[in-house]
Write a protein that holds these residues in place. Structure first.
Motif, PDB file in Angstrom:
ATOM      1  N   TYR B 268       0.732  -1.119  -0.036  1.00 12.37           N
ATOM      2  CA  TYR B 268       0.026  -0.092   0.071  1.00 12.37           C
ATOM      3  C   TYR B 268       0.835   1.344  -0.168  1.00 12.37           C
ATOM      4  CZ  TYR B 268      -4.187  -2.577  -0.084  1.00 12.37           C
ATOM      5  OH  TYR B 268      -5.143  -3.518  -0.617  1.00 12.37           O
ATOM      6  N   ILE B 269       2.042   1.243   0.657  1.00 14.51           N
ATOM      7  CA  ILE B 269       3.011   2.190   0.614  1.00 14.51           C
ATOM      8  C   ILE B 269       3.345   2.567  -1.016  1.00 14.51           C
ATOM      9  CG2 ILE B 269       5.115   3.251   1.201  1.00 14.51           C
ATOM     10  CD1 ILE B 269       4.986   1.586   3.816  1.00 14.51           C
ATOM     11  N   ARG B 272       0.113   3.967  -2.594  1.00 16.85           N
ATOM     12  CA  ARG B 272      -0.021   5.561  -2.765  1.00 16.85           C
ATOM     13  C   ARG B 272       1.087   6.331  -3.094  1.00 16.85           C
ATOM     14  NH1 ARG B 272      -3.695   3.857  -2.329  1.00 16.85           N
ATOM     15  NH2 ARG B 272      -5.129   3.087  -0.539  1.00 16.85           N
ATOM     16  N   LEU B 273       2.458   5.909  -3.095  1.00 15.60           N
ATOM     17  CA  LEU B 273       3.476   6.767  -3.598  1.00 15.60           C
ATOM     18  C   LEU B 273       3.344   6.778  -5.168  1.00 15.60           C
ATOM     19  CD1 LEU B 273       6.565   5.745  -1.425  1.00 15.60           C
ATOM     20  CD2 LEU B 273       5.016   7.607  -1.218  1.00 15.60           C
ATOM     21  N   GLU B 275       0.692   6.516  -6.872  1.00 16.61           N
ATOM     22  CA  GLU B 275      -0.482   7.587  -7.067  1.00 16.61           C
ATOM     23  C   GLU B 275       0.268   9.094  -7.325  1.00 16.61           C
ATOM     24  OE1 GLU B 275      -3.515   7.546  -4.239  1.00 16.61           O
ATOM     25  OE2 GLU B 275      -4.053   5.336  -4.892  1.00 16.61           O
ATOM     26  N   TRP B 276       0.959   9.562  -6.183  1.00 16.15           N
ATOM     27  CA  TRP B 276       1.618  10.654  -6.115  1.00 16.15           C
ATOM     28  C   TRP B 276       2.518  10.710  -7.587  1.00 16.15           C
ATOM     29  CZ3 TRP B 276       7.169  11.423  -4.793  1.00 16.15           C
ATOM     30  CH2 TRP B 276       7.490  12.598  -4.762  1.00 16.15           C
TER      31      TRP B 276
END
Lengths: 424, 479, 618
Positions: B268-269, B272-273, B275-276
């Motif tokens: 999940y990290i 999310r990263l 995504e950024w």
């Protein structure tokens, strides 16, 4: 031996252990950052104003001096830790420092503007709802000795069932009930696979997750959408008369959607059941030392079945939160990994309902503040960039890794978790 | 078993007698021949896959010939029996899952419901069967092509129309193999982890990391020749994913943190990263959340023209499987991994560095998973976009189980899953059945493989001791 | 007087083993009956049958003169049978009190506010009903069903508060109340719902009715920790078993844990106690105390089964003894009419000679030199304190001591598996403190680990993999990181022959071998490479007599070849038979190092119990 045999004592060392050192350093760095934010991230005379919908302005902090104070206190606490002073109230100080850091951060992003603090807490609580419900499911399951990485799948199928049955019966409450039952049914599959067939519990959990993702989407496309049943609408908030009129506390606790109420009630009930009832004692024994439980007549596998399935019932309600509470419709993969954040909350909360609730609130805080940051766009000093909100979203995962790695404090899982119990 | 070994040994002895330079040269020659004739090899492979019944018959023929010199029918019977026993549970699991999937297709249809609701039960069930037939025929053709079309295309080609019609006809097998590429890599990643006693649930995130790294290298160096650019991009992807995966290994080695938790969190990290990264710094066109296209020098080359999309990834994947098998079963590193995987205490006792082995295994596992992303990025999409996660990493657990953590088995299982996926796409367009049916079938396959007792119960098979205890990988969070 | 327990013709088969063969016994009130037998003689199986953990294939049991059928431990508990297991069945993270009461907890009506809560819940339910009126259809049915469940719940609650739910009465009340409640719910459903929806309402009514009892049952009973503590204090005083009810199990010593186990049975009002090898983990002093406790118990009218394989305990303690061998009763006698030698012969089946034929040692150079070594256990408690000793070429140094006095950790430190916190040791003159296991192994140190299945073998792997467990990376087994399977197979076949591993097939998985043959695989591996120092921890634990003799012979052979041998064993007889010098460990310290031929069993026993050598010689 014995009465006189004293336990072998540990050599008392004056040097500080590694864990304390790391914590102290973290606080030192964080405190320093808060000071830097105060010095360079705020303008002179700026104030951070916390408001409430009804009462208007609640607190008004002079941003810079507040940040200076918070940062210095953090550094002070780090220093105390380094010289091993005030060791007796160590954990209190630690939590105090954590609070100060969060508070400092909040003051900084609000610097020069206003923040609706009641709204903020409300959205924290809302964000924490599915996490807490999921974590409760995990706790029931894992305290009884069955690893549960299927929270995500149970919630997703709950979310789907909520919409499907709310549509079929044209009643949202039936949807809520069905969500719970279907969550329980998925849990029952997990239980049968891992208890009866002794399938590796992580594999079984993965199966539930894959199955839920595939089946909900398949059934949604095949059945709900053609029948026009996929958006039955949202559950409306319940307002408890009188209590809801109390300022600040009222809107936070007594005017909420049914799932939030369910979450609050369940946290209390599950905590009571797990730690204060005979059944809870036996269930925890099943997770810690099943043979010991068996030798005093506890039916280990029965207890495990019940725990897992009740957990699934709760996870299902957590799923209904997504579909009936937030959007009022079913969307593909709408739990978006929140089941795993719930798992993280469970671990972070050290497998205790209250702890998990606190962890979920912390994660909810990260979530709420991230939404705020998208609006306020605070600029980091020197670097002149915004903090990408995705960074904050990784906080729950990083914190969980930190906790399982035991860098600062260690969570302790039930000892016999993951092992099928066999009578000899 | 022993005969096979005997064969292997005599062969090995003969090769071992050669000097090193001769061995290397012959290996290079083999590779060269394979590359030069790759187009035809691949075409043959695809046709063979499309006409698999003929191939099975040919195989049986060869077996009959072989049995002549080895004791005739009784030997052949034993040989077949042994193979069937090995394949019984996996094959029956897949069959049972397909049957249940079929029931789902039949009975999740509005029209069927209405018909049954109107009292015409027979007609409703008939319609269900018709749906099912349409769907599974589409599934088969999407996965393996239509045998009739392939045969007629071959005749057309012989008649002088070139290979164009064949290319059209073998599109199904080609799609299946293309789809199986990320499966092979990811499946190998999980299988390698299993062997070393690690449950790598983070393949999904590692795929993303590898994909991203390969794409970044892929669009970054204009002017580099392909023979440098492509390997560079592949290595970058593998290395990045390997390092990402090894984080979990380091955490386990240093602190005892359970890899299931850390890999889930790392997943999940990384989501999310990414995504950024994808909607921020690396976004090409505002609002698309997608990177630039890679340069053509970093493309994984294709073997044949459109519509056959087979690219080099498949060859690399098969080579990776061979390398993984060799590493695990023929080298001291593999011995260490397998020992650590079955009994870490004994490994410590035997002087192995358990911590190092965990890190190494997670590094290799991550790198293999990363190659799955690399093959997608350099072979198919040529960029990376938000929502790249297609569940390969989770399906990989099924593959490792289905293949019993054995590289050959993983390749077989991956081709099966690839075929399902390719077929499902066609089934969706022709019969309107959502592709998610494949996910359902896959999860059922895992259930049946992981709990053989269910399959044995359904088919009334005798119990087989060799199955026992094969599915215990995790030892609780604490350990 | 009828015996309090009488068992006749108990037979129990496990796959491939006849664990109990036609065993009969009886126990009288106030008696201590000992079962004597070697490991695997079937003593524990027999007692587990009596306690309901196993079920017997044949035979019958009478308790208090009535025939009984014990299926589950709970049946045994109901009959007043309590068992203290060899491996304590205590939850490490629970308190003493929680462990004792688990399964039969004292309860109380949770909190007065729970009653309030339920009352307000009913009010909430009413308002809920109010808010639902007007929804029609399913909503009406839902509330009908809820009302059905509510009626049931209300009745349950009322009855519970009135105390009518004692275990017997509940059998009658629960179905009756459920029926009333469900009938009420269904009636409501029928009166409110549309015809097509009635099945749904009935389903919901059934559902709520069915779950309301167990839910309320769980919610309405809270642990009464104070009552538990009170009761445990009473029992402690009555039987002289002093424990702190609030202490957490993992923090208290083994001896106290055993008391907790005994209290567990007493709390369940057991008058028949089964003690399975209770002295295995105790020091002689703790054993003495245990015997005193047992005396008190017997005086207060309890009867005790006592399992052991230690002859001395039986002689000094039991009223009567039954000897088991290979699952059969081979004799019954009383200590008064029998001797130790006689019992030993019955137990083993022939004259036991624990004397190993050996020449006097000819020690030469010092191989292992340990200097003030300290280490901590897994819970970071000091377990080795300033241990100093030396082992020389051609001698066996035996380390005697009760289990858990630091021997395990000493071996682990010496083989590089555990870190030393202070001190140092040298092997062949080289400092090996905190060296890796591999460096130590390469120096020529062989290690027969204490837990052979956990540490010494990879059970699901074939024999040929296991014989190269610590040499796999070296020539000729590997060349440039490539395993040479031809050499490995050849070597394995050779070892299997030489060390007489049965069945003689190196392709077999180790887990398919018997314990003795598994140990032979380890011995084969460790003895077949050039070694200077042999560290053998419990080398014969759990093995049959044949294997024990074989391993003893091999050990002495190694010594005579000039190897230094460090032998760790909790079997005093083994230590005395094999060692040239004996070191005694007590609480992590070496309390004495003596020559084997100048010390008696009694003296060693006292040393193991923590006495000092000067005192003994006084």
């Amino acid at each position: 031996m014995s009465v006189q045999a004293q336990p072998i004592d540990t050599p008392k060392t004056t040097e500080i252990n590694r864990k304390d050192l790391i914590i102290a350093l973290l606080f030192l760095i964080a405190g320093g950052l808060i000071l830097v934010l105060g010095g360079f991230g705020t303008q002179t005379g700026e104030r951070s104003i916390f408001t409430d919908n009804i009462l208007g302005e609640l607190f008004s902090f002079a941003s810079r001096s507040t940040l200076y104070t918070a940062g210095s206190v953090c550094i002070l606490i780090a220093g105390l830790r380094l010289i091993r002073a005030l060791d007796s109230i160590k954990s209190l100080l630690t939590w105090g420092a954590v609070f100060l850091l969060l508070f400092g951060f909040l003051v900084w992003i609000t610097s020069g503007t206003r923040l609706n603090i009641t709204g903020m807490i409300q959205s924290m609580l809302t964000a924490a709802t599915p996490l807490t419900l999921g974590a409760l499911a995990g706790i029931l399951c894992e305290r009884a000795g069955i690893i549960n990485i299927a929270i995500e799948g149970m919630m997703l199928s709950g979310a789907f069932a909520a919409v499907a049955f709310a549509g079929v019966f044209d009643n949202l409450w039936m949807g809520l009930l069905a969500a719970s039952l279907v969550g329980g049914a998925m849990a029952a599959v997990h239980a049968v696979l891992s208890i009866k067939y002794k399938v590796d519990q992580i594999i079984s959990g993965t199966v539930i997750n894959i199955l839920a993702a595939g089946a909900t989407r398949f059934l949604n496309l095949r059945l709900l959408e053609p029948a026009g049943l996929s958006s039955p609408g949202q559950l409306s908030a319940i307002r408890i008369p009188l209590l809801a009129d109390i300022p600040i506390v009222g809107p936070i606790f007594f005017e909420n959607s049914p799932t939030v109420f369910a979450m609050l009630i369940l946290v209390v009930i599950i905590n009571y059941v797990v730690f204060f009832t005979p059944w809870g004692l036996r269930m925890r024994a099943c997770g810690e030392h099943p043979r010991a439980a068996d030798t005093v007549g506890v039916h280990v596998n029965l207890t495990r079945y019940v725990s897992v399935i009740v957990g699934g019932l709760i996870a299902g309600i957590g799923g209904a939160y997504f579909s009936l509470d937030v959007v009022g419709a079913f969307e593909d993969n709408m739990t978006r990994g929140q089941g795993f954040v719930a798992l993280a909350a469970m671990i972070f909360g050290n497998w205790s309902p209250i702890g998990a609730f606190m962890a979920a609130l912390l994660f909810g805080f990260a979530d709420a503040i991230q939404v705020k940051m998208q609006i306020l766009h605070p600029v980091l000093p020197f670097l002149n960039v915004f903090i990408p909100h995705e960074f904050l979203q990784t906080a729950p995962y990083i914190l969980t890794i930190v906790v399982v790695a035991g860098v600062v404090g260690r969570s302790r899982p039930p000892a016999e978790e993951g092992k099928p119990y066999e009578k000899q | 078993m022993t005969e096979q070994q005997g064969l292997e040994n005599s062969f090995k002895n003969r090769i071992a007698a050669w000097p090193l330079w001769a061995r290397l040269t012959s290996l290079a020659a083999l590779v060269g021949i394979a590359v030069l004739s790759s187009k035809w090899l691949i075409l043959f492979l695809l046709i063979a896959l499309g006409l698999w019944p003929i191939m099975v018959l040919l195989g049986l023929g060869v077996l009959v010939l072989m049995s002549k010199s080895r004791g005739g029918w009784p030997w052949m019977k034993d040989w077949l029996k042994a193979r069937l026993r090995q394949l019984a549970v996996p094959a029956l699991s897949v069959l049972a899952a397909l049957v249940i999937g079929g029931l789902l297709i039949m009975f999740t249809d509005q029209v069927v419901y209405q018909t049954i609701g109107e009292g015409q039960i027979g007609k409703g069930i008939g319609m269900g069967f018709a749906n099912l037939g349409r769907a599974y025929v589409a599934l088969y053709q999407g996965a393996l092509g239509s045998p009739i079309r392939i045969v007629s295309a071959i005749f057309q080609a012989i008649g002088g129309e070139g290979i164009k019609p064949i290319l059209g006809a073998v599109r199904g097998p080609s799609d299946s193999l293309v789809q199986s590429v990320p499966y092979i890599f990811a499946g190998l990643a999980v299988a390698l982890g299993f062997r070393a006693g690690l449950f790598n649930i983070g393949a999904e995130g590692q795929i993303g990391v590898g994909w991203l790294a390969a794409v970044i290298i892929g669009f970054s160096f204009p002017g580099l020749p392909g023979f440098i650019h492509l390997p560079l991009a592949v290595l970058a992807g593998a290395l990045a994913a390997g390092l990402w995966g090894s984080l979990a290994g380091i955490l386990k080695a240093k602190t005892g943190a359970h890899e299931v938790i850390t890999t889930i969190m790392l997943n999940y990290i990384s989501f999310r990263l990414s995504e950024w990264v994808l909607c921020g710094p690396l976004e090409d066109v505002q609002g698309t959340c997608r990177t630039k296209e890679i340069l053509s020098s970093a493309y994984l080359p294709k073997f044949l023209e459109h519509p056959v999309t087979m690219h080099w990834g498949f060859m690399v994947a098969v080579a990776a499987a061979a390398a993984t098998g060799w590493l695990l079963f023929k080298t001291t590193w593999g011995y260490e991994m397998r020992t650590v995987g079955t009994n870490p205490d004994a490994a410590r006792y035997g002087g192995m560095n358990v911590a190092k082995t965990y890190v190494l295994a997670m590094l290799l596992s991550g790198a293999l998973a990363g190659l799955a992303g690399v093959s997608q990025g350099l072979g198919i999409t040529h960029n990376i976009a938000l929502g790249f996660s297609a569940g390969y990493g989770f399906d990989a657990i099924a593959l490792a189980l289905l293949g019993k953590s054995n590289p050959v088995g993983v390749v077989g299982a991956s081709i099966l899953f690839g075929a399902l996926r390719a077929g499902a796409a066609r089934m969706q367009s022709l019969a309107g059945i959502p592709t998610e049916i494949v996910q359902i079938v896959q999860s059922l396959v895992i259930v049946f493989i992981a709990a053989p007792a269910i399959i044995r119960g359904i088919y009334r098979l005798k119990d087989d001791d060799s199955e026992s205890g094969q599915t215990v990988f995790s030892r609780g969070w604490g350990s | 007087m009828t015996p309090i327990v009488e068992a006749r013709n108990i037979t129990k088969r496990f796959p491939g083993v006849l664990a109990n063969d036609n065993v009969s016994f009886s126990l009288n009130k106030g008696e201590i009956l000992a079962f004597l037998g070697e490991n695997g003689a079937g003593k524990s199986t027999l007692m587990n049958i009596l306690y309901g953990l196993y079920s017997s294939d044949e035979g019958e049991i009478e308790v208090h003169g009535k025939p009984v059928d014990i299926q589950e431990p709970s049946d045994a508990i109901d009959l007043g049978i309590g068992m203290v297991h060899q491996h304590f069945q205590l939850v490490p993270v629970f308190t003493v009190a929680e462990n004792i009461v688990m399964g039969t907890e004292p309860t109380q009506f949770p909190f007065s506010w729970l009653a309030l809560g339920i009352a307000s819940g009913i009010v909430a339910l009413l308002s809920f009903i109010g808010s639902m009126v007007g929804l029609g259809g399913v909503g009406q049915g839902l509330l009908a069903a809820l009302a059905g469940g509510g009626i049931v719940a209300g009745f349950y609650l009322l009855f519970f508060i009135l105390g009518w739910f004692s275990s017997q009465k509940a059998q009658i009340y629960i179905p009756v109340i459920s029926a009333i409640g469900i009938a009420g719910g269904v009636t409501l459903a029928l009166s409110q719902g549309a015809p097509g929806e009635i099945p749904l309402y009935i389903f919901l009514a059934l559902l709520f009715g069915a779950v309301s009892y167990p839910t309320l049952r769980v919610l309405a009973t809270a642990l009464d920790r104070q009552a538990a503590t009170r009761r445990i204090r009473e029992l402690s005083e009555q039987y002289g078993l002093i424990v702190d009810p609030k202490a957490v199990i993992e923090d208290i010593p083994v001896g106290i844990q055993q008391r907790v186990e005994i209290l567990k049975t007493l709390y369940r009002k057991a008058d028949i106690l089964i003690l399975d090898e209770p002295t295995a983990v105790l020091t002689p002093q703790e054993t003495e105390e245990l015997f005193e406790i047992m005396q008190t118990l017997v005086e207060q009218g309890k009867s005790i089964f006592f399992i052991t394989h230690k002859l001395k305990e039986i002689m000094s303690f039991a009223d009567r003894v039954i000897v088991l061998r290979h699952g059969k009763v081979v004799g019954e006698t009383t200590p008064a009419t029998s001797s130790e030698e006689e019992l030993a012969e019955m137990m083993v089946g022939r004259e036991v000679s624990l004397v190993v034929e050996k020449e006097p040692a000819t020690p030469k150079e010092v191989v292992l030199e340990v200097n003030r070594l300290c280490a901590e256990d897994d819970r970071r408690q000091a377990v080795l304190r300033d241990v100093s000793l030396s082992v020389r070429e051609g001698e066996v140094l035996g380390i005697a001591g009760v289990q858990g006095n630091g021997q395990t950790e000493l071996v682990e430190v010496l083989t590089g598996l555990r870190a030393a916190t202070a001190g140092a040791f040298r092997i062949l003159g080289q400092d090996m403190t905190n060296a890796t296991p591999r460096r130590i192994t390469e120096l020529g140190v062989a290690h027969i680990p204490e837990d052979r299945q956990q540490d010494g073998l990879v059970l699901p792997s074939p024999v040929f993999d296991n014989v190269v467990l610590n040499t796999y990376y070296k020539e000729p087994f590997a060349e440039r990181a490539m395993l040479q399977f031809d050499q490995i197979h050849e070597y394995a076949d050779h070892l299997v022959k030489e060390f007489d591993v049965r069945p003689p097939n190196a392709e077999l998985l180790v887990e398919a071998l018997s314990g003795g043959n598994q140990q032979k695989v380890i011995v084969a591996r460790e003895f077949s490479r050039p070694i200077e120092l042999l560290i053998a921890a419990q080398p014969t634990r759990g093995l049959d007599v044949g294997s024990i003799e074989y391993i003893h012979r091999r050990l002495i052979e190694k010594r005579d070849e000039g190897c230094a041998v460090l032998l760790v064993s909790v079997e005093l007889d083994e230590i005395m038979a094999l060692s040239d010098r004996i070191a005694v460990m007590y609480e992590g310290e070496i309390t004495a190092i003596v020559d084997a031929d100048k010390v008696t069993r009694r003296e060693l026993g006292l040393l193991m119990a923590g006495s000092h050598i000067e005192k003994i010689h006084q």
